[in-house]
Design a protein around this motif. Sequence first.
Motif, PDB file in Angstrom:
ATOM      1  N   VAL A  94      38.084  33.663  31.875  1.00 14.87           N
ATOM      2  CA  VAL A  94      39.005  34.777  32.102  1.00 14.87           C
ATOM      3  C   VAL A  94      38.952  35.242  33.550  1.00 14.87           C
ATOM      4  CG1 VAL A  94      39.498  37.179  31.504  1.00 14.87           C
ATOM      5  CG2 VAL A  94      38.891  35.540  29.698  1.00 14.87           C
ATOM      6  N   VAL A  95      37.759  35.446  34.082  1.00 14.82           N
ATOM      7  CA  VAL A  95      37.616  35.915  35.462  1.00 14.82           C
ATOM      8  C   VAL A  95      38.199  34.901  36.440  1.00 14.82           C
ATOM      9  CG1 VAL A  95      35.973  36.566  37.263  1.00 14.82           C
ATOM     10  CG2 VAL A  95      35.579  37.287  34.896  1.00 14.82           C
ATOM     11  N   GLU A  96      37.875  33.635  36.242  1.00 14.84           N
ATOM     12  CA  GLU A  96      38.356  32.595  37.154  1.00 14.84           C
ATOM     13  C   GLU A  96      39.878  32.521  37.143  1.00 14.84           C
ATOM     14  OE1 GLU A  96      34.565  29.499  36.894  1.00 14.84           O
ATOM     15  OE2 GLU A  96      36.141  29.466  35.374  1.00 14.84           O
ATOM     16  N   ASN A  97      40.488  32.727  35.986  1.00 12.49           N
ATOM     17  CA  ASN A  97      41.943  32.724  35.910  1.00 12.49           C
ATOM     18  C   ASN A  97      42.551  33.931  36.607  1.00 12.49           C
ATOM     19  OD1 ASN A  97      43.656  30.666  34.253  1.00 12.49           O
ATOM     20  ND2 ASN A  97      41.682  30.759  33.196  1.00 12.49           N
ATOM     21  N   MET A  98      41.948  35.084  36.441  1.00 11.64           N
ATOM     22  CA  MET A  98      42.499  36.288  37.047  1.00 11.64           C
ATOM     23  C   MET A  98      42.452  36.242  38.567  1.00 11.64           C
ATOM     24  SD  MET A  98      41.217  39.279  34.379  1.00 11.64           S
ATOM     25  CE  MET A  98      41.919  40.616  35.357  1.00 11.64           C
ATOM     26  N   PHE A  99      41.494  35.520  39.126  1.00 16.00           N
ATOM     27  CA  PHE A  99      41.355  35.430  40.579  1.00 16.00           C
ATOM     28  C   PHE A  99      41.782  34.071  41.131  1.00 16.00           C
ATOM     29  CE2 PHE A  99      38.808  39.113  39.694  1.00 16.00           C
ATOM     30  CZ  PHE A  99      38.959  39.913  40.823  1.00 16.00           C
ATOM     31  N   ALA A 120      36.766  43.283  34.831  1.00 13.98           N
ATOM     32  CA  ALA A 120      36.400  44.202  33.751  1.00 13.98           C
ATOM     33  C   ALA A 120      37.048  45.563  33.950  1.00 13.98           C
ATOM     34  CB  ALA A 120      34.883  44.344  33.688  1.00 13.98           C
ATOM     35  N   GLU A 121      37.080  46.054  35.195  1.00 18.92           N
ATOM     36  CA  GLU A 121      37.690  47.360  35.470  1.00 18.92           C
ATOM     37  C   GLU A 121      39.195  47.337  35.204  1.00 18.92           C
ATOM     38  OE1 GLU A 121      36.613  48.101  39.491  1.00 18.92           O
ATOM     39  OE2 GLU A 121      34.563  48.749  39.012  1.00 18.92           O
ATOM     40  N   THR A 122      39.847  46.222  35.530  1.00 19.42           N
ATOM     41  CA  THR A 122      41.281  46.113  35.289  1.00 19.42           C
ATOM     42  C   THR A 122      41.587  46.124  33.800  1.00 19.42           C
ATOM     43  OG1 THR A 122      41.593  44.852  37.332  1.00 19.42           O
ATOM     44  CG2 THR A 122      43.334  44.700  35.680  1.00 19.42           C
ATOM     45  N   LEU A 123      40.854  45.339  33.037  1.00 24.53           N
ATOM     46  CA  LEU A 123      41.058  45.318  31.593  1.00 24.53           C
ATOM     47  C   LEU A 123      40.733  46.671  30.972  1.00 24.53           C
ATOM     48  CD1 LEU A 123      39.557  41.786  30.876  1.00 24.53           C
ATOM     49  CD2 LEU A 123      41.961  42.431  30.675  1.00 24.53           C
ATOM     50  N   GLU A 124      39.701  47.336  31.475  1.00 22.75           N
ATOM     51  CA  GLU A 124      39.346  48.660  30.973  1.00 22.75           C
ATOM     52  C   GLU A 124      40.450  49.675  31.269  1.00 22.75           C
ATOM     53  OE1 GLU A 124      37.300  51.744  29.191  1.00 22.75           O
ATOM     54  OE2 GLU A 124      36.826  49.592  29.151  1.00 22.75           O
ATOM     55  N   ASN A 133      34.432  38.895  25.992  1.00 27.17           N
ATOM     56  CA  ASN A 133      33.617  38.031  26.846  1.00 27.17           C
ATOM     57  C   ASN A 133      34.485  37.487  27.982  1.00 27.17           C
ATOM     58  OD1 ASN A 133      31.923  36.215  28.054  1.00 27.17           O
ATOM     59  ND2 ASN A 133      31.682  34.885  26.265  1.00 27.17           N
ATOM     60  N   LEU A 134      34.269  37.993  29.181  1.00 30.47           N
ATOM     61  CA  LEU A 134      35.084  37.582  30.318  1.00 30.47           C
ATOM     62  C   LEU A 134      34.753  36.171  30.795  1.00 30.47           C
ATOM     63  CD1 LEU A 134      35.124  40.824  32.500  1.00 30.47           C
ATOM     64  CD2 LEU A 134      36.760  40.079  30.772  1.00 30.47           C
ATOM     65  N   VAL A 155      48.588  42.687  37.297  1.00 25.75           N
ATOM     66  CA  VAL A 155      48.415  44.068  37.755  1.00 25.75           C
ATOM     67  C   VAL A 155      47.145  44.245  38.595  1.00 25.75           C
ATOM     68  CG1 VAL A 155      49.633  44.913  35.737  1.00 25.75           C
ATOM     69  CG2 VAL A 155      47.152  44.879  35.713  1.00 25.75           C
ATOM     70  N   LEU A 156      46.363  43.193  38.710  1.00 22.85           N
ATOM     71  CA  LEU A 156      45.106  43.272  39.459  1.00 22.85           C
ATOM     72  C   LEU A 156      45.337  43.482  40.946  1.00 22.85           C
ATOM     73  CD1 LEU A 156      41.974  42.910  39.430  1.00 22.85           C
ATOM     74  CD2 LEU A 156      42.364  40.452  39.643  1.00 22.85           C
ATOM     75  N   TRP A 157      46.502  43.057  41.447  1.00 23.94           N
ATOM     76  CA  TRP A 157      46.728  42.975  42.891  1.00 23.94           C
ATOM     77  C   TRP A 157      47.611  44.097  43.401  1.00 23.94           C
ATOM     78  CZ3 TRP A 157      43.209  39.962  44.565  1.00 23.94           C
ATOM     79  CH2 TRP A 157      42.741  38.933  43.733  1.00 23.94           C
ATOM     80  N   ASN A 158      47.344  45.320  42.966  1.00 21.18           N
ATOM     81  CA  ASN A 158      48.088  46.488  43.442  1.00 21.18           C
ATOM     82  C   ASN A 158      49.591  46.314  43.275  1.00 21.18           C
ATOM     83  OD1 ASN A 158      45.717  47.860  44.342  1.00 21.18           O
ATOM     84  ND2 ASN A 158      45.696  46.567  46.168  1.00 21.18           N
TER      85      ASN A 158
END
Length: 254
Positions: A94-99, A120-124, A133-134, A155-158
């Motif tokens: 999940v993390v690798e895909n988001m970045f 984790a902060e974005t999903l939260e 499990n990220l 939405v992670l990228w402002n």
Amino acid sequence: MLLELSRISKSFGPVEVLSEVDLSIDAGEVCALVGDNGAGKSTLVKCIAGIHAIDSGTIAVEGDSHEIGSPRDAAALGIEVVYQDLALCDNLDVVENMFLGREKLRGVVLDDDAMEQLAAETLESLAVRTIRNLRQTVASLSGGQRQTVAIAKAVLWNSRLVILDEPTAALGVAQTRQVLELIRRLADQGLAVLYISHNLNDVFAVADRIAALYLGRMAAVLDAADTTQSQVVELITSGRSNGLGITDSNGVQP
């Protein structure tokens, strides 16, 4: 308005796909874009996203006109698109895909801790509870969870405008409900959302306004609370409904 499209036209050779399309989307709202196959929805999205150059018209973000010549230009303006195929890598977590393509570095190595914390902060912030499990691979996720990862990545990228192309097309009832709730939360957090869908039940469940395209022309843009599914169907299939819709140069409906 966050995004204003004015008289957007686009042709491919002799085929006019979009003709003087007007549309505005404000922060904090969900605008649904509907239309039959071939109405021009995908082309309009690709023009906003910088994949296709417009032939004429203007695209303005917060009142300033911009030439969007590439997806990079769109991203710089805070425009992110989640396509129907999601563009996720099954073998990555999940993390690798988001970045993916925007990895954070610590010196010359990947800063995995920072990326995981931001993910984790974005999903939260989106109140996502379905992904625990990220570090699990995307291949192990359900369709709804994959869609959630794709939206969170956007939405992670402002981002200020998120465009969602048929996000519930391949989902079951429960997963569809989760994704629609997530879409509503995006708007509630102040983002503008352009939501493309063929499913009018989903459209009416989440949209503030509904924009109906008919053969490359904007038939009408309506408040969802003030219209009905039958009226939207008429606009999609004929371009007009009860005095609304496309008219000729003399203001007469064809």
